[in-house]
Every structure is written in structure tokens, then in C-alpha cells.
Design an enzyme around this catalytic site. Structure first.
Site, PDB file in Angstrom:
ATOM      1  CD  GLU B  28      -2.999  -1.002   2.234  1.00  0.00           C
ATOM      2  OE1 GLU B  28      -3.069  -0.071   3.070  1.00  0.00           O
ATOM      3  OE2 GLU B  28      -3.503  -2.125   2.394  1.00  0.00           O
ATOM      4  CB  SER B 114      17.315  -7.271 -11.086  1.00  0.00           C
ATOM      5  OG  SER B 114      17.222  -6.282 -10.109  1.00  0.00           O
ATOM      6  CG  HIS B 243       6.056  -9.995 -11.400  1.00  0.00           C
ATOM      7  ND1 HIS B 243       6.926 -11.030 -11.094  1.00  0.00           N
ATOM      8  CD2 HIS B 243       6.846  -8.948 -11.749  1.00  0.00           C
ATOM      9  CE1 HIS B 243       8.168 -10.602 -11.259  1.00  0.00           C
ATOM     10  NE2 HIS B 243       8.152  -9.359 -11.658  1.00  0.00           N
ATOM     11  CB  SER B 244       6.374  -6.413  -8.957  1.00  0.00           C
ATOM     12  OG  SER B 244       6.193  -5.733 -10.190  1.00  0.00           O
TER      13      SER B 244
END
Lengths: 376, 351
Positions: B28, B114, B243-244
Site C-alpha cells: 500500500e 535482479s 508479480h510486483s
């Protein structure tokens, strides 16, 4: 070294024997033996690399070698000859064919604290592992906030060889030289090879060590100091191979030899050339380059790699930025032709710089012409 | 089924709840623009927490990015998570990484990188180093189903087998790689069969059963360390969240599929029911735990958010082991530019 000593004995015995035999023969023998008896020795670049790696592996248990054919085969170019026999399979690893796999593994081992020396059969094949070189090795100390060092050496032949065509002939100095976090070394002779290899292995940062296949077999005289196991060269310092006043040629690796030959030829025409052997692409020794250009007022960069965004481009930019008012002529670059390397011998010769190109005289005469123009 | 004591299972459960709490609130926070990116572990809490519980704290972990549960288990605090996400002056990464790219040298968790699957050969390298040092440790590497398509998966698996390295390859097969469902990622029978091809002993486990994950990883670790061999574990699960924060998974999957897994197959609820069945937990304790963790997460964010950012000097450090002269020079030039334009310089970046 041991090999050299054992060769001495028959010659020494002959010379000491001195039964008044043929003076000319003795003189010839003396001349031949001088290289073994004097304080200067001659070793090949291959021997220089092999002895440097050997000594560092003996001095530090954490150093180990990994790559295709490095062990049983004694190395694709025999640079790792004898190491498997001396240090065993735990420290000299023959790998399956996966550059990405063994490079990643090496980086992981380095992150843990070992000191891998990863051999690429040629840096062309390193492209299959380049993500690990850049994203896993070069950037990691920075991205981990300084908590993860990667003390790894990536080594292997770089640039053009002879008759091996485009996929075996690319020069990667400019690519790796661009990356912050990497150190990029480019030895020329045996002294460079020994000193820089030892420095690279001891360095806590990832080092890309670009050798040259055609230089492996070339012999160079080296002093006793160079042969000492404690000998290292500082990373980031160029060497003035030959002093001169009229023109600075900045170059690296095999082209240093070409520049020296060109300098000899130009000397016959009264042009005095200073040859700067970079030894290191990153960090680039801008001080030495600029100091030389401020002395001679003319710059020529020489490399085998492609012209656009090449090593020469950076050197020219550095000199124009820092020594503009010292220049008497525009900076010049001599590079390989902007084509994938052709195979046919005649085409290959035309695609890379040459000292002289006989009747074609393309690149050789360009050096002479530019120097002549510049010196007017 | 190994002996598990009440304290251990309760700790596993509490960590899973804390992870859920942190994920909800941090997600959030990203949506509110407080930091740029976030990635949740919804639906996969059991895999990371229960597996971490079965490892030794000295085992080196090479994660993908959906495994903060491992760090949390080992003691990374909510403050430390928040500092990294807000990239403030206390961030261990010195502000160099996107959010969720945590790392901790003291907790043996390699900084998240990453590119997908690059951590797999790294883990093999570390395991090889353990083996050479003759340490009774393993390395554990986590990755998703999609990562098994990468070349690095192949190289790492093959190497680990050939070198007989003590690595645990823990695959979170959560059904999706961003929008690519598993049946479009590979045509074989999941990931467990891939390991067998390399000569790596492989197991498949219900990733949403915390106790099963714990038991499997415990047994696998013993094999890896005592027999010096790699083990592959495919933990079947489902990625409940997007996913993100850069993804809207409603675009490629049906709402009722997500809803089913969230309500009927949730690993946290499953463990809770088991604990309640044992008489070790109840709904009051649960409410209290959730309220406490929520407050702790909010407090951590409130502490981390307003803090100063990383100092300017850290733009230039750690490129190399020692800072080179040209970067010192650039820092000097930057500082003199800042001095000339002080009014344009951000207030929260210390000079």
C-alpha cells in the site's frame, strides 16, 4: 627457471673446459650462452603468465583456476601448463562447456571469499557469460553497499589472432573498459604479463585480463627483479616504451610491438616517436598520456579493435579535454576496419593495422603520411 | 516427520503472519507513492519461512527476490526492511538498489540481484568453496518456475552435479512468471524432472504445507551436507499477489482463480488450523498477533520514511575496493556545483 638452469650445464662445461679449441666456436658458444649466464633472462609471455599464476597459487590457498581445457589438456594455449599436476584437481578445474555456468560459479566462489582465475578460451566466448561479468561481478561491490567483494580474475586471449575469422577475433577492450567496477588490463610483453597478472590476482576488485594469442609465444628479456615472486606492477600506470619528441603513439597489447617497429622506421626519416604502452585500459593513465602529448604536441592512438566508441576515442577525448592548447595537429586514430573480421589472409591483413603493407602501403603509409603531415 | 517442537512451529507461524502484514502495508505504501516499487510473497509464506527454519543460519542463501521470509526468519528487522525500501541513511545497500533488493552479510543472505537465475551458479560457487574449506554447510538458492528456463539454471545444475557441490536448489513453482503461466514456460512435468536429467536428486513438495516444506528441506540439507551433493526441491504453490507493483495480474488471470487460492489454499490459514487443532493457538491469540504486527510494521515505516537519505559521498564509494582518484575528482566537482546552486539541492540528502 629450473628448465633454464638445466640447459646451462652442458654449455658452461664446454666453456670452462677451455682446451684452446676453436676460438670462433667458443665465441659463438659464449654468445649463445650469454642469455643464460647474464643477469637478464628471456621468457615467453606464456611462461610469464604460467609462472605468475603458479607463484600466486603457491602463496595463497584461496587462488584457484577454472575453465575449459585448463587441466588435463594443459590449457588450450598451454598457459596453465603443469598446474593440474602441481596443485591437483581441487584447484585446477576442468569445466563443462558453459561459460555462463562457470563464470557464475566463479563469481559465487569469489563472493564467498575464494580467488578464482577464470579462463575464457577466448574473450569472444565470454559474451556467453557477460551478464555475470558485468551484473554479477562488476556491479556487486557497489550494489551491495560495499559488503560483497568479488576478487576474481577473468583472463584469456582477446582481439585478432590469425585466420580465425569474426567470431574469434573481436577486441573487447572498449566494452569492458566502459564499465565502472571492473579493472581492465592489457599486457604486452613478458614483464607486463608477470607483473600485471600478479597484481590482478591480488586485487580485491574483479579484473578483466586481456591477453593476446599471438604474443603467447613471443620471447622478451626480463630482469631478475621481474622473475622474483614478489614482483608486481601497479594497476593503472602506463609505461613509456620509447621516448620521443615529435609524436606520441598511445597503444596497448600486440600493437605496442607494431608501434615500436613503426617508430624504428620513422626514426630513419628523422621522426622521433614516443610510444606509450597503456598496460591498463581501466583505470586509464590519463596523466602519462597527457604529459606525453604535452611534450610532443601530436597524438596518434593505435588499436586493432573497431573505430567507433573504441579505446582510441576515449584517449582522444581525454587529450582534447585536458591538453587542447598543446596540440599542434588534430588527434588521429588508427584502428581495425569497421567490419567483422574476414577469414581470407589477404583480407584479414587489410582489416587490421600493419607496420607496412608492401605495395599496398595502406595503413603503414598512413602512419608515415600522418606523421609527416603532422610534423610539418 | 522430524521432531518439531511447539516453540518452533509457533515461531514459523508468527513469522508468516508478520511477513503477510509487512507485505500488505508496504504494498500500500508503494501505491501511495512512498517508495517506487514493491513485490509481495502472498501465497508463498510457507516456502520461505519454513525452509529457512530448516537451514542452518550459516548456510549461504542466494535468493531471487520473493524470499524476504528467509531474511525475516534469520532476524532481519522490520526497521531494516523499511530502511532498504525507503533507501534512507540506514540502508545497508547505501541507496544503490531498488526496493526489496535486500542483502545482509551478517545473516548470510547475498544481496538480491535482479537478473533471473544468475544466483544459481553463484550458489554453486559458494557451495564449492564450503566443500574446499571442508565446512559442514550448504548453500541454498531460491528461484521461480520461470527461472528454470534460463541458461544459468542449466549451467548451475550441471555444475553442481559434476562438482558434487552441497547446494539446495529450492524452486518456488508458483504457476506464473509475470503473465506467463507454467504450462507456457515448459512442456515437461514441472521442475522436478529437470533435476533428474542432470543426475541431481529431486523432490516435489506441497509448498503451501509449512510442515512438509520444513521436513523436506531438513532432510535435503542433511543429504547435501553429509553426502556432498546437490538437491533440487520443487515446492508447488501459487502466486496470490501480482508479480510486483508494476503488474496488474487481473489482466491475464481470472479473479476466481486467485480468489480460490487465497481463500481455500492459503498456507498461513492452513498452518493456523493445524496449530489450533493441536491446541497451541486460538483466534484471540491470532487477532492479537495481527494487531501487534500491523502496529510494528506501521511504526517501522513511520521511523524509516522521514529519515535522511544516503549522503552524497556514497554516490562514489564502493565502485572499487578503494576509491579511485578520478571519482574523488568528480565528487569535488559535484560539491562545488552544489555549493553554487544550493537552492536546487534536495533538503534530505546530507552533504
Amino acid at each position: 627457471m629450473l628448465g633454464a638452469l638445466s640447459r646451462n650445464r652442458p654449455l658452461l662445461a664446454l666453456l670452462r673446459g677451455g682446451n684452446g679449441g676453436d676460438k670462433a666456436a667458443s665465441a659463438a658458444l659464449w654468445a649463445a650462452s650469454k642469455r643464460f649466464m647474464s643477469s637478464d633472462n628471456t621468457i615467453t609471455v606464456r611462461e610469464a603468465l604460467n609462472s605468475a599464476i603458479d607463484e600466486e597459487m603457491s602463496a595463497d590457498n584461496k587462488v584457484f583456476v577454472m575453465g575449459e581445457e585448463v587441466g588435463e589438456y594443459q590449457g588450450a594455449y598451454k598457459v596453465t601448463k603443469g598446474l593440474l599436476q602441481k596443485f591437483g584437481p581441487d584447484r585446477v578445474l576442468d569445466t563443462p562447456i558453459t561459460e555462463a555456468g562457470f563464470t557464475g560459479l566463479g563469481v559465487g566462489a569469489a563472493m564467498y571469499g575464494l580467488k578464482p582465475i577464470v579462463e575464457f578460451m577466448t574473450f569472444n566466448f565470454a559474451m556467453q557469460a557477460i551478464d555475470h561479468l558485468i551484473n554479477s561481478a562488476a556491479k556487486t561491490n557497489y550494489m551491495s553497499g560495499g559488503t560483497i567483494n568479488v576478487p576474481i580474475v577473468f583472463r584469456g586471449p582477446n582481439g585478432a589472432a590469425a585466420g580465425v575469422a569474426a567470431q574469434h577475433s573481436q577486441c573487447f577492450a572498449a566494452w569492458y573498459g566502459q564499465v565502472p567496477g571492473l579493472k581492465v588490463l592489457v599486457p604486452y610483453d613478458a614483464e607486463d604479463a608477470r607483473g600485471l597478472m600478479k597484481a590482478a590476482i591480488r586485487d580485491p576488485d574483479p579484473v578483466v585480463f586481456l591477453e593476446n594469442e599471438l604474443l603467447y609465444g613471443e620471447s622478451f628479456p626480463v630482469s631478475q627483479e621481474v622473475l622474483d615472486p614478489s614482483f608486481t606492477l601497479p594497476i593503472g600506470k602506463a609505461k613509456i616504451m620509447r621516448e620521443g619528441d615529435d609524436l606520441t603513439i598511445v597503444t596497448f597489447s600486440k600493437m605496442v610491438g607494431y608501434a615500436l617497429k613503426a617508430a624504428d622506421e620513422l626514426a630513419k626519416e628523422g621522426i622521433s616517436v614516443e610510444v606509450v604502452n597503456l598496460r591498463s585500459i581501466r583505470p586509464l593513465d590519463r596523466e602519462t598520456i597527457n604529459a606525453s602529448v604535452r611534450k610532443t604536441s601530436r597524438l596518434l592512438t593505435l588499436e586493432e579493435g573497431w573505430p567507433q566508441h573504441g579505446v582510441g576515442a576515449e584517449i582522444c577525448a581525454s587529450v582534447v579535454e585536458e591538453s587542447f592548447y598543446y596540440l599542434d595537429a588534430p588527434v588521429e586514430r588508427i584502428c581495425g576496419a569497421d567490419v567483422p573480421m574476414p577469414y581470407a589472409a589477404n583480407l584479414e591483413r587489410l582489416a587490421v593495422p600493419q607496420v607496412r603493407l608492401g605495395s599496398v602501403g595502406l595503413y603503414g603509409s598512413r602512419v608515415k603520411k600522418r606523421c609527416a603531415d603532422a610534423c610539418m | 516427520m522430524p521432531e518439531i517442537d511447539k516453540a518452533l512451529v509457533l515461531k514459523i507461524y508468527q513469522n508468516m503472519v508478520t511477513l503477510q502484514s509487512m507485505d500488505s502495508l508496504f504494498f500500500e505504501a508503494q501505491r501511495q507513492g512512498r517508495f517506487s516499487f514493491y513485490l509481495t510473497s502472498f501465497g508463498e509464506e510457507a516456502i520461505t519461512i519454513a525452509s529457512a527454519a530448516a537451514l542452518s543460519d550459516d548456510d549461504m542463501v542466494y535468493a531471487q527476490y520473493r524470499e524476504p521470509g528467509v531474511l525475516m526468519w534469520r532476524g532481519f528487522t522490520l526497521n531494516e526492511f523499511a530502511n532498504q525500501c525507503f533507501s534512507n541513511d540506514l540502508d545497508y545497500g547505501k541507496g544503490r538498489q531498488m526496493p526489496i533488493h535486500y542483502g545482509s552479510a551478517k545473516l548470510n543472505y547475498a544481496t538480491v540481484s535482479s537478473p533471473i537465475a544468475t544466483q544459481l551458479p553463484h550458489a554453486v560457487g559458494a557451495a564449492y568453496a564450503f566443500k574446499m574449506d571442508q565446512k559442514p554447510l550448504c548453500s541454498a538458492t531460491y528461484f521461480g518456475d520461470g527461472a528454470t528456463s534460463e541458461g544459468d539454471f542449466h549451467g548451475a545444475m550441471n555444475f553442481a552435479a559434476v562438482l558434487e557441490a552441497p547446494v539446495l536448489f529450492i524452486c518456488r513453482n508458483n504457476g506464473y512468471a509475470i503473465s506467463t503461466p507454467a504450462h507456457e514456460q515448459f512442456k515437461g512435468d514441472g521442475v522436478v524432472c529437470k533435476g533428474q536429467a542432470y543426475g541431481v536428486r529431486s523432490f516435489r513438495v506441497d509448498g503451501n504445507d509449512a510442515l512438509a516444506v520444513y521436513a523436506t528441506v531438513k532432510a535435503a540439507r542433511k543429504m547435501a551436507v553429509e553426502e556432498s551433493r546437490p538437491i533440487l526441491i520443487e515446492a508447488l504453490t501459487y502466486r496470490v499477489g501480482h508479480h510486483s507493483t508494476s503488474d496488474d495480474s487481473g489482466k491475464y488471470r481470472k479473479g476466481d482463480e486467485m480468489h480460490h487460492w487465497k481463500t481455500m489454499r492459503d498456507p498461513v490459514v492452513r498452518l493456523r488450523r493445524w496449530l489450533e487443532g493441536e491446541g497451541w493457538w486460538d483466534s484471540d491469540a491470532d487477532q492479537q498477533l495481527r494487531a501487534e504486527t500491523r502496529n510494528e510494521v506501521i511504526a517501522a515505516m513511520q521511523r524509516a520514511g522521514p529519515r535522511m537519505k544516503q549522503p552524497l559521498a556514497n554516490l562514489f564509494t564502493d565502485v572499487y575496493d578503494t576509491i579511485p582518484s578520478h571519482l574523488r575528482q568528480q565528487e569535488k566537482e559535484l560539491r562545488s556545483t552544489v555549493a553554487r546552486h544550493r537552492q536546487d539541492y534536495p533538503f534530505d540528502v546530507p552533504l
